[in-house]
Scaffold this motif. Structure first.
Motif, mmCIF file in Angstrom:
data_model
loop_
_atom_site.group_PDB
_atom_site.id
_atom_site.type_symbol
_atom_site.label_atom_id
_atom_site.label_comp_id
_atom_site.label_asym_id
_atom_site.label_seq_id
_atom_site.Cartn_x
_atom_site.Cartn_y
_atom_site.Cartn_z
ATOM 1 N N THR A 27 0.856 -1.186 0.000
ATOM 2 C CA THR A 27 0.000 0.000 0.000
ATOM 3 C C THR A 27 0.886 1.227 0.000
ATOM 4 O O THR A 27 2.121 1.127 0.034
ATOM 5 N N VAL A 37 -6.220 1.823 4.839
ATOM 6 C CA VAL A 37 -6.884 0.569 4.475
ATOM 7 C C VAL A 37 -8.023 0.259 5.444
ATOM 8 O O VAL A 37 -8.097 0.816 6.545
ATOM 9 N N ASN A 80 -3.078 -0.925 -3.208
ATOM 10 C CA ASN A 80 -3.993 -1.851 -2.532
ATOM 11 C C ASN A 80 -3.846 -3.211 -3.210
ATOM 12 O O ASN A 80 -4.722 -3.644 -3.948
#
Length: 353
Positions: free
Chosen positions: A119, A125, A187
């Protein structure tokens, strides 16, 4: 094309992954950071709030020669973390890797698990991120890509969010047909097996779209991919602050688009010709006909966006659709001109050709 994509997205069956087998595996979270003192605390706070057991998580942060307080802020934020946290200062170049790819190459060498969750420092997240992504990483799956949306208070921020989510919806439609399009390095899950068989970032050709370069290399080694469009893997990105910075970002992304298969590039070009052809329609059939076609396009686009927001567990911002048309036209025209300029790629204050 838009009608077909909208229909396919609404009719798609969302795959339900198998339950994560016990015992849960250890995982590594890799974050490249350069001059991110304003964003890194938000990113790491979200990681501290993951519902995955902390003792099974190692967080590896690569400080890429930051000239601000990125490292100090990161270490302060992670103080007392129950899992393993390590901040590495990156000073050497590995193989062909440069910039972010070089940082990730270093972090992958230090990682001790079989699953690399990648990430960015400007990303927050979801709490269930790890256990929602892992079940999709089957034996021959090399990459799993989650869902990211831009979030911010300004109209410019919200338009970016609509743009991102609708674009990911179109990517999902193509991916559901078994056609690999791209991965998203803010992601993404990459298995150690898939990463190492490529030789790692240090063995890959340098690219300003390093996630797409790794994605292609993993596929070339016989691995498959998964794109997950579910709220459990939804991450929030900070918005781009200015139109000029947005152009730099999209110009960098165009490098990845230019490496896509010819059939897909042709489809994107055909789709981008809508507005020039709309002007032709004004000349050929009058403004009322053109407005009718534009209205149908906006309706279909709204239905696609509604489906994307619904599947992501978000509320559809219908009021943004008129402004989004202006945003799309302005961005398309500006990017077409900006792409032709002899301007180097700007990433975190570094310039690349």
């Amino acid at each position: 094309m838009l009608a077909t994509c909208t229909l396919l997205f609404w009719l798609r069956k969302r795959p339900v992954p198998d339950a994560l087998s016990q015992p849960w595996p250890r995982v590594s979270i890799l974050i490249a950071a350069r001059n991110e003192e304003a964003a890194i605390a938000r990113c790491l706070t979200a990681i501290r709030q993951l519902s995955y057991p902390a003792h099974l998580v190692e967080v590896l942060l690569g400080d890429d020669a930051s000239t601000d307080q990125t490292r100090a802020v990161a270490e302060r934020t992670m103080q007392g973390y129950a899992g393993r946290f390590q901040c590495l200062t990156i000073t050497e170049q590995l193989g062909t890797a440069r910039g972010k790819a070089n940082v990730l190459a270093h972090l992958a060498r230090v990682a001790t698990s079989d699953y690399f969750f990648i990430t960015d420092a400007d990303i927050a997240v979801a709490p269930g991120w790890i256990q929602a992504m892992l079940p999709f990483a089957g034996p021959k799956v090399g990459t799993v890509t989650g869902l990211t949306v831009v979030r911010g208070p300004r109209l410019f921020d919200q338009l970016q969010g609509l743009d991102w989510l609708q674009s990911l919806g179109l990517v999902q439609v193509v991916s559901d047909q078994g056609r690999p399009v791209t991965a998203m390095g803010n992601n993404m899950l990459v298995t150690r097996a898939a990463y190492e068989v490529t030789g790692g970032y240090e063995a890959l050709p340098f690219s300003v779209t390093e996630d797409f370069e790794l994605f292609k290399a993993v596929l070339a080694k016989g691995f498959t991919f998964r794109n997950v469009f579910r709220p459990e893997v939804l991450a929030y990105s900070l918005p781009i602050g200015t139109p000029l910075r947005l152009l730099h970002q999209r110009r960098r992304w165009l490098r990845g688009v230019e490496a896509l298969p010819g059939w897909l590039q042709s489809g994107l070009l055909f789709y981008a010709m809508f507005y020039p052809l709309l002007l032709v329609l004004v000349w050929a059939a009058g403004p009322l006909a053109a407005l009718a076609v534009l209205g149908v396009k906006m309706l279909l686009q709204g239905l696609l966006a509604w489906g994307c927001y619904r599947r992501a567990g978000l509320r559809m911002p219908w009021h943004l659709l008129p402004a989004f048309e202006l945003y799309t036209v302005a961005l398309t025209v500006s990017l077409s001109v900006f792409r032709l300029l002899p301007v180097a790629f700007d990433w975190k204050g570094r310039l690349y050709k």
